[in-house]
Write a protein that holds these residues in place. Structure first.
Motif, mmCIF file in Angstrom:
data_model
loop_
_atom_site.group_PDB
_atom_site.id
_atom_site.type_symbol
_atom_site.label_atom_id
_atom_site.label_comp_id
_atom_site.label_asym_id
_atom_site.label_seq_id
_atom_site.Cartn_x
_atom_site.Cartn_y
_atom_site.Cartn_z
ATOM 1 N N PHE A 39 44.801 58.631 -7.108
ATOM 2 C CA PHE A 39 44.370 57.957 -5.932
ATOM 3 C C PHE A 39 42.733 58.086 -5.925
ATOM 4 N N THR A 40 42.238 57.042 -5.435
ATOM 5 C CA THR A 40 40.743 56.894 -5.468
ATOM 6 C C THR A 40 40.177 56.857 -4.041
ATOM 7 N N GLU A 41 40.952 56.567 -3.046
ATOM 8 C CA GLU A 41 41.042 56.541 -1.675
ATOM 9 C C GLU A 41 42.140 57.110 -0.920
ATOM 10 N N PRO A 42 41.805 57.924 0.265
ATOM 11 C CA PRO A 42 40.449 58.278 0.777
ATOM 12 C C PRO A 42 40.017 59.507 -0.360
ATOM 13 N N ALA A 43 38.697 59.697 -0.083
ATOM 14 C CA ALA A 43 38.109 60.529 -1.152
ATOM 15 C C ALA A 43 38.532 62.066 -0.978
ATOM 16 N N GLY A 44 38.441 62.398 0.572
ATOM 17 C CA GLY A 44 38.994 63.894 1.021
ATOM 18 C C GLY A 44 40.210 63.990 1.041
ATOM 19 N N GLU A 45 40.615 65.025 1.911
ATOM 20 C CA GLU A 45 41.974 65.197 2.274
ATOM 21 C C GLU A 45 42.292 65.421 3.740
ATOM 22 N N VAL A 46 41.269 65.098 4.610
ATOM 23 C CA VAL A 46 41.349 65.164 6.005
ATOM 24 C C VAL A 46 40.911 63.707 6.742
ATOM 25 N N LEU A 47 41.752 63.053 7.585
ATOM 26 C CA LEU A 47 41.617 62.135 8.220
ATOM 27 C C LEU A 47 41.360 62.353 9.589
ATOM 28 N N THR A 48 40.202 62.131 10.087
ATOM 29 C CA THR A 48 40.099 62.288 11.534
ATOM 30 C C THR A 48 40.243 61.304 12.525
ATOM 31 N N LEU A 49 40.886 61.179 13.587
ATOM 32 C CA LEU A 49 41.188 60.110 14.713
ATOM 33 C C LEU A 49 40.306 60.761 15.960
ATOM 34 N N ASP A 50 39.168 60.123 16.458
ATOM 35 C CA ASP A 50 38.622 60.535 17.695
ATOM 36 C C ASP A 50 39.213 59.650 18.659
ATOM 37 N N LEU A 51 40.120 60.430 19.683
ATOM 38 C CA LEU A 51 40.653 59.757 20.704
ATOM 39 C C LEU A 51 39.999 59.016 21.533
ATOM 40 N N SER A 52 38.532 59.504 21.713
ATOM 41 C CA SER A 52 37.667 59.162 22.718
ATOM 42 C C SER A 52 37.120 57.821 22.274
ATOM 43 N N LEU A 53 37.131 57.695 21.129
ATOM 44 C CA LEU A 53 36.595 56.205 20.615
ATOM 45 C C LEU A 53 37.788 55.253 20.182
ATOM 46 N N ALA A 54 38.959 55.697 19.539
ATOM 47 C CA ALA A 54 40.167 54.835 19.396
ATOM 48 C C ALA A 54 41.322 55.621 19.656
ATOM 49 N N SER A 55 42.380 54.708 19.891
ATOM 50 C CA SER A 55 43.732 55.223 20.015
ATOM 51 C C SER A 55 44.395 55.039 18.864
ATOM 52 N N CYS A 56 44.071 54.540 17.655
ATOM 53 C CA CYS A 56 45.118 54.351 16.659
ATOM 54 C C CYS A 56 44.087 54.767 15.163
ATOM 55 N N LEU A 57 44.987 55.145 14.177
ATOM 56 C CA LEU A 57 44.346 55.556 13.125
ATOM 57 C C LEU A 57 44.584 54.331 12.081
ATOM 58 N N SER A 58 43.606 54.082 11.193
ATOM 59 C CA SER A 58 43.646 53.125 10.194
ATOM 60 C C SER A 58 43.062 53.349 8.962
ATOM 61 N N ALA A 59 43.544 53.933 7.968
ATOM 62 C CA ALA A 59 42.924 54.457 6.681
ATOM 63 C C ALA A 59 43.332 53.738 5.579
ATOM 64 N N PRO A 60 42.399 53.078 4.871
ATOM 65 C CA PRO A 60 42.922 52.680 3.493
ATOM 66 C C PRO A 60 43.355 53.537 2.400
ATOM 67 N N ILE A 61 44.338 53.239 1.431
ATOM 68 C CA ILE A 61 44.855 53.912 0.441
ATOM 69 C C ILE A 61 44.589 53.121 -0.802
ATOM 70 N N ALA A 62 43.782 53.570 -1.808
ATOM 71 C CA ALA A 62 43.508 52.970 -3.070
ATOM 72 C C ALA A 62 44.286 53.714 -4.341
ATOM 73 N N LEU A 63 44.705 53.157 -5.262
ATOM 74 C CA LEU A 63 45.021 53.895 -6.332
ATOM 75 C C LEU A 63 44.260 53.284 -7.562
ATOM 76 N N GLN A 64 44.131 53.915 -8.531
ATOM 77 C CA GLN A 64 43.566 53.447 -9.997
ATOM 78 C C GLN A 64 44.793 53.809 -10.927
ATOM 79 N N ALA A 65 44.784 52.572 -11.630
ATOM 80 C CA ALA A 65 46.139 52.695 -12.707
ATOM 81 C C ALA A 65 45.795 51.425 -13.631
ATOM 82 N N ASP A 66 44.795 51.562 -14.444
ATOM 83 C CA ASP A 66 44.239 50.495 -15.204
ATOM 84 C C ASP A 66 45.157 49.660 -16.108
#
Length: 644
Positions: A39-66
């Motif tokens: 896995f190359t994205e996300p870089a860390g292991e925590v995804l934060t959804l601030d409900l005061s700014l948005a009601s939904c989470l959208s996080a890209p997931i990327a893989l490296q397998a050359d």
């Protein structure tokens, strides 16, 4: 196959060194090695959804397998994800994780763990990515309790190729629930403020440091790692710690969230000043690892996402418990490495009932138990896991379950469901600070029931634990409105002659198997105007909401617990947390009695109180007030302690 780093190092007779690294690219014809995924994205292991700014989470997931075509790679949830969460392909070797949490999910909890697995059509070992989704911005404004306080220790210098350890001490009046997280950003040296491209990871409990002052009540110590700026050279490192408490016992809306003060330090990458980390040490670059051909390989359980491995050598010889496998390193280099079969950077190891992935981690695979007494030891819950156990409870009988663990290692919770012909009963224990959870249920009449016991971690918590289960058969007449044992009666009542009766006692006797204990110490514990209580040796013998209280005459009885800490105010032992009772000398304060024959917990010492002895808080300066001015620091044979 893959990209190989060729390093040339020159040393003159005066010891001066110079190094240069070039990349060699070797293509793969489509057969053989070079097919691993990371896995190359996300870089860390925590995804934060601030409900005061948005009601939904959208996080890209990327893989490296050359060496794999996009059609040969897929990513999916490793275990059931939170309801409503989806993972859809969004491009070659990419996916989009989406979730709009419902009002009920927002109310229920603030952290949701999940695990992703990346598979290949060629049957290669899957790559794992563990994530923690945190919900913020939904907390109410009129909540009781205090917010956590984050105190940083000075960080180590981030120079050379070493990781920097961040140590923090966190205080909360009721204790934190779930591990704090460390967010960091490696920025160019001239950058004066973070840009928001944070990498966030879950912190781990910090072991006691030699010579360090003991932790005060309500404090806990945590550690996290920041990697060196191996892609930048000179860098500015920004970091901060986030933690939430559990002041809302019914959900998450009144939990307090604290974001620690922003910290920064200068960093410089120098591969010539490498630490030569051993196998299994956390890493982000190959230069950090021991030998010239040792690689930093991805590992989902590592606090930095990778661990050092060891080159197999020309003969491919590895130690017992290891296998020589082709591995794609964090630096993009392919090489044959000795990798531990069981994984070497695990924060958590499966217990014998799990046999790798699965077994009793689902209701269908619940571990069947027979008999009346079960004392299960040295079990474990890993991130995202739930351990299930199944056993029979006779009609009108009772089941008591006691879970024991180390809260600093991870916060575990307990739930029990009884299902029978006459219906179902359920209860749970989810204390925020205790090292124990207890549930007691009486089975319905009309037929035998089946109990399903669940042990699980709060958020992404993991810990080792012991589980004690006791099944009590029905007493004669129990299904005629009676009881089988006190475990089957509500708090405030006890089972007497097959019927639940009030526990309060005065001049009357309590009946067989119980004595009348006084609400305050300083009197004979067996006295009038108190509570009928049954003797015990450990907390597991008591009901949920009770503890095995330690009285000043060295006796111990199951009695209700409160939340007042050691040294805290009280008028009765029912207000004191854990095994403590109420000592009264002008004012009441909580302490654990009868310590002459047993050691006291950390930050307390044994001292004479009211003609007996108790574990009371320690202090630093004689004569000063302590515990909010209610007690005074006085000298005792064991040192300075807080007493009236």
């Amino acid at each position: 196959m893959g990209v190989y780093a060729l390093s040339v190092r020159v040393t003159d007779s005066f010891g001066a060194q110079s190094a240069e690294t070039v990349a060699l690219t070797v293509t793969d014809g489509g057969v053989g090695g070079g097919q691993l995924i990371r896995f190359t994205e996300p870089a860390g292991e925590v995804l934060t959804l601030d409900l005061s700014l948005a009601s939904c989470l959208s996080a890209p997931i990327a893989l490296q397998a050359d060496s794999l075509d996009a059609a040969e790679v897929s990513v999916a949830f490793d275990a059931p994800a939170p309801e409503g969460m989806t993972l859809e392909p969004s491009g070659p070797k990419r996916a989009l994780l989406s979730w709009c949490p419902s009002p009920a999910q927002i109310q229920a909890r603030a952290q949701y763990p999940l695990s992703l697995l990346a598979h290949s059509a060629r049957g290669l070992p899957p790559a794992e990515k563990r994530l923690l989704v945190r919900l913020t911005g939904a907390q109410g404004g009129a909540c009781e309790g205090e917010a956590p306080v984050v105190r940083y220790a000075p960080p180590l210098d981030l120079r050379g190729a070493r990781n920097a350890e961040v140590l923090v001490t966190i205080w909360d009046d009721l204790g934190v629930k779930g591990a704090p997280t460390l967010a960091y950003e490696l920025a160019p040296a001239a950058q004066e403020a973070p840009s928001g491209r944070w990498v966030e990871r879950v912190m781990e409990p910090a072991p006691p440091a030699g010579g360090a002052a003991p932790l005060a009540p309500g404090e806990s110590a945590w550690r996290g790692l920041i990697p060196p700026p191996h892609l930048l050279g000179e860098a500015r490192v920004f970091y901060q710690v986030t933690v939430s408490d559990d002041d809302d016992r019914e959900g998450a809306l009144c939990d307090h969230l604290t974001v620690g003060a922003l910290q920064s330090l200068s960093a410089r990458w120098d591969p010539l000043d490498a630490p030569a980390y051993p196998p299994c040490a956390p890493c982000v670059a190959d230069a950090q690892c021991g030998g010239a051909r040792d690689l930093c390989v991805p590992d989902a359980a590592s606090p930095l996402g990778g661990v050092c491995a060891r080159d197999c050598g020309a003969a491919g010889a590895c130690e017992a418990g290891e296998e020589c496998r082709d591995a794609l390193s964090a630096s993009g280099v392919m090489g044959a490495q000795c990798l531990r079969v069981a994984g070497c950077a695990q924060r958590c190891a499966d217990d014998p009932h799990e046999e790798g992935r699965g077994a009793n981690n689902s209701p269908e695979g619940a571990l069947p138990l027979s008999g009346a007494l079960h004392d299960l030891r040295d079990l474990s819950v890993c991130p995202g896991d739930v351990d299930f156990f199944r056993l029979a409870v006779p009609a009108g009988g009772a089941l008591s379950a006691a879970l024991t663990f180390d809260h600093l290692e991870g916060d575990l919770d307990l739930a029990v469901t009884l299902e029978g012909p006459a219906g179902a009963l359920a209860d749970s224990s989810v204390s925020a600070t205790s090292d124990q959870e207890r549930v007691a249920l009486s089975a319905l009449c009309g037929g035998d029931s089946v109990a399903l016991v669940e042990v699980y971690g709060y958020g992404d918590a993991s810990a080792r634990y012991d589980l004690a289960l006791t099944v009590t058969p029905a007493a004669p007449g129990a299904c005629d409105g009676g009881c089988a044992a006190t475990a089957g009666c509500p708090l405030g009542q006890r089972c007497e002659a097959g019927a639940c009766a009030p526990s309060a006692c005065g001049d009357q006797a309590c009946g067989a198997g119980a004595v009348c204990v006084s609400p305050r110490a300083g009197r004979v514990p067996r006295g009038a105007s108190g509570l009928c209580a049954e003797p015990c040796a450990r907390d597991e013998e008591c009901r949920a909401g009770e503890a095995c209280k330690r009285f000043e005459d060295l006796s111990a009885y199951c009695a209700p617990v409160g939340d007042s800490p050691v040294g805290g105010p009280c008028d009765s032992f029912e207000e004191c947390a854990g095994d403590m009772i109420c000592f009264f000398k002008g004012i009441g304060f909580c302490a654990s009695g009868g310590c002459a024959a047993r050691p006291c917990p950390a930050n307390t010492a044994c001292a004479a109180v009211l003609g007996g002895d108790a574990c009371v808080p320690t202090c630093a300066t004689e004569g000063e007030s302590c515990e909010g001015g209610r007690l005074t620091c006085r000298r005792a044979p064991q040192g300075l302690v807080c007493v009236p």
